[in-house]
Motif scaffolding. Structure first.
Motif, PDB file in Angstrom:
ATOM      1  N   ASP A  48       0.805  -1.216   0.000  1.00 35.78           N
ATOM      2  CA  ASP A  48       0.000   0.000   0.000  1.00 35.78           C
ATOM      3  C   ASP A  48       0.840   1.270   0.000  1.00 35.78           C
ATOM      4  N   MET A  49       2.175   1.151   0.022  1.00 38.83           N
ATOM      5  CA  MET A  49       3.046   2.328   0.014  1.00 38.83           C
ATOM      6  C   MET A  49       3.923   2.384  -1.231  1.00 38.83           C
ATOM      7  N   ARG A  50       3.714   1.489  -2.171  1.00 36.46           N
ATOM      8  CA  ARG A  50       4.626   1.433  -3.313  1.00 36.46           C
ATOM      9  C   ARG A  50       4.368   2.534  -4.325  1.00 36.46           C
ATOM     10  N   ASP A  51       3.167   3.125  -4.308  1.00 31.45           N
ATOM     11  CA  ASP A  51       2.861   4.225  -5.218  1.00 31.45           C
ATOM     12  C   ASP A  51       3.265   5.529  -4.548  1.00 31.45           C
ATOM     13  N   ASN A  52       4.548   5.759  -4.482  1.00 26.43           N
ATOM     14  CA  ASN A  52       5.029   6.960  -3.799  1.00 26.43           C
ATOM     15  C   ASN A  52       6.341   7.432  -4.421  1.00 26.43           C
ATOM     16  N   ASN A  53       6.810   8.572  -3.932  1.00 23.19           N
ATOM     17  CA  ASN A  53       8.092   9.147  -4.360  1.00 23.19           C
ATOM     18  C   ASN A  53       9.049   9.143  -3.171  1.00 23.19           C
ATOM     19  N   ILE A  54      10.203   8.555  -3.362  1.00 25.27           N
ATOM     20  CA  ILE A  54      11.217   8.487  -2.301  1.00 25.27           C
ATOM     21  C   ILE A  54      12.205   9.635  -2.488  1.00 25.27           C
ATOM     22  N   TYR A  55      12.387  10.420  -1.417  1.00 21.44           N
ATOM     23  CA  TYR A  55      13.247  11.596  -1.473  1.00 21.44           C
ATOM     24  C   TYR A  55      14.568  11.402  -0.738  1.00 21.44           C
ATOM     25  N   ALA A  56      14.632  10.473   0.190  1.00 23.40           N
ATOM     26  CA  ALA A  56      15.878  10.286   0.943  1.00 23.40           C
ATOM     27  C   ALA A  56      15.895   8.907   1.576  1.00 23.40           C
ATOM     28  N   CYS A  57      17.087   8.359   1.713  1.00 24.12           N
ATOM     29  CA  CYS A  57      17.311   7.107   2.428  1.00 24.12           C
ATOM     30  C   CYS A  57      18.539   7.290   3.307  1.00 24.12           C
ATOM     31  N   ARG A  58      18.387   7.047   4.590  1.00 30.56           N
ATOM     32  CA  ARG A  58      19.486   7.247   5.525  1.00 30.56           C
ATOM     33  C   ARG A  58      19.713   5.979   6.348  1.00 30.56           C
ATOM     34  N   ILE A  59      20.985   5.634   6.555  1.00 30.56           N
ATOM     35  CA  ILE A  59      21.356   4.489   7.386  1.00 30.56           C
ATOM     36  C   ILE A  59      21.678   4.991   8.784  1.00 30.56           C
ATOM     37  N   LEU A  60      20.993   4.450   9.790  1.00 25.20           N
ATOM     38  CA  LEU A  60      21.186   4.868  11.171  1.00 25.20           C
ATOM     39  C   LEU A  60      22.429   4.204  11.768  1.00 25.20           C
TER      40      LEU A  60
END
Length: 224
Positions: free
Chosen positions: A132-144
């Motif tokens: 249900d979240m695959r129709d989206n735009n990803i703006y950032a990915c961060r590794i903690l």
């Protein structure tokens, strides 16, 4: 001897200062700052080591004892005695052993960044995003720091900060917010920051408590 002791004291103070700087650097500096700082520390340490090596090579640390042999003719000093005796300097090898570090050791502390032709890419992790979240735009990915992942995305008129496990499995939505998200970063103490361009704000979010703790407002002219 007094001059030599004074010089050694100055070198000791210099090395103590370097040790303090190194301790602070390992706690607060970035990898780039460590690389530059360690290079400067290595240069100063090498100069100090060379100074000690020069002192040793010039026999400055050799123990010198003065033996005086008194002439038997001392009682005949009035009978044209030309000498009270002979002074001989006996040199004994120093017991000091210098344990100097390797030259240019700073380059081994921080890994050298390889050239572009040496970099080999490979698949590290795949994040499993819910259907249900695959129709989206990803703006950032961060590794903690603990290996988990934060994903900043926008879906319709809402933005989401998503948390994934070390294995790439979806854990939960951290925060849902309105506004156009621009970027995200991990701040400290389980706090992430997300810039909201349309609202001219930066939101600070508690990852563990799943809530926005503070919003910082900026003037339009600053962002433009």
């Amino acid at each position: 001897m007094s001059n030599l002791l004074q010089q050694l004291k100055q070198r000791t103070n210099q090395i103590s200062l370097l040790q303090t700087e190194f301790s602070e650097m390992t706690q607060y500096a970035t990898e780039l700052q460590m690389y530059v700082g360690l290079g400067e520390i290595e240069e100063t340490a090498s100069q100090a080591a060379n100074y000690i090596e020069d002192l040793i090579s010039e026999d400055n640390f050799d123990e010198k004892n003065l033996d005086v042999t008194i002439s038997s003719a001392i009682n005949s000093i009035l009978q044209e005695v030309k000498s009270f005796g002979d002074v001989n300097i006996k040199t004994r090898q120093s017991t000091l052993r210098l344990k100097a570090g390797r030259k240019y050791q700073a380059q081994y502390v921080v890994h050298t960044v390889p050239g572009i032709e040496e970099i080999k890419s490979y698949m590290l992790r795949i994040l499993s995003i819910p259907k249900d979240m695959r129709d989206n735009n990803i703006y950032a990915c961060r590794i903690l720091p603990d290996g988990k992942y934060l994903i900043l995305n926008k879906q319709l008129d809402q933005g989401h900060l998503l948390l994934f496990s070390n294995n790439g499995l979806f854990i939960r939505k951290v925060v849902t917010f309105t506004g156009y998200p621009y970027d995200a970063c991990f701040f400290r103490n389980n706090t992430a920051a997300v810039t909201l361009g349309s609202e001219y704000q930066t939101a600070l979010m508690d990852i563990q408590k799943n809530k926005i703790t503070k919003k910082l407002n900026f003037l339009n002219s600053v962002l433009q």
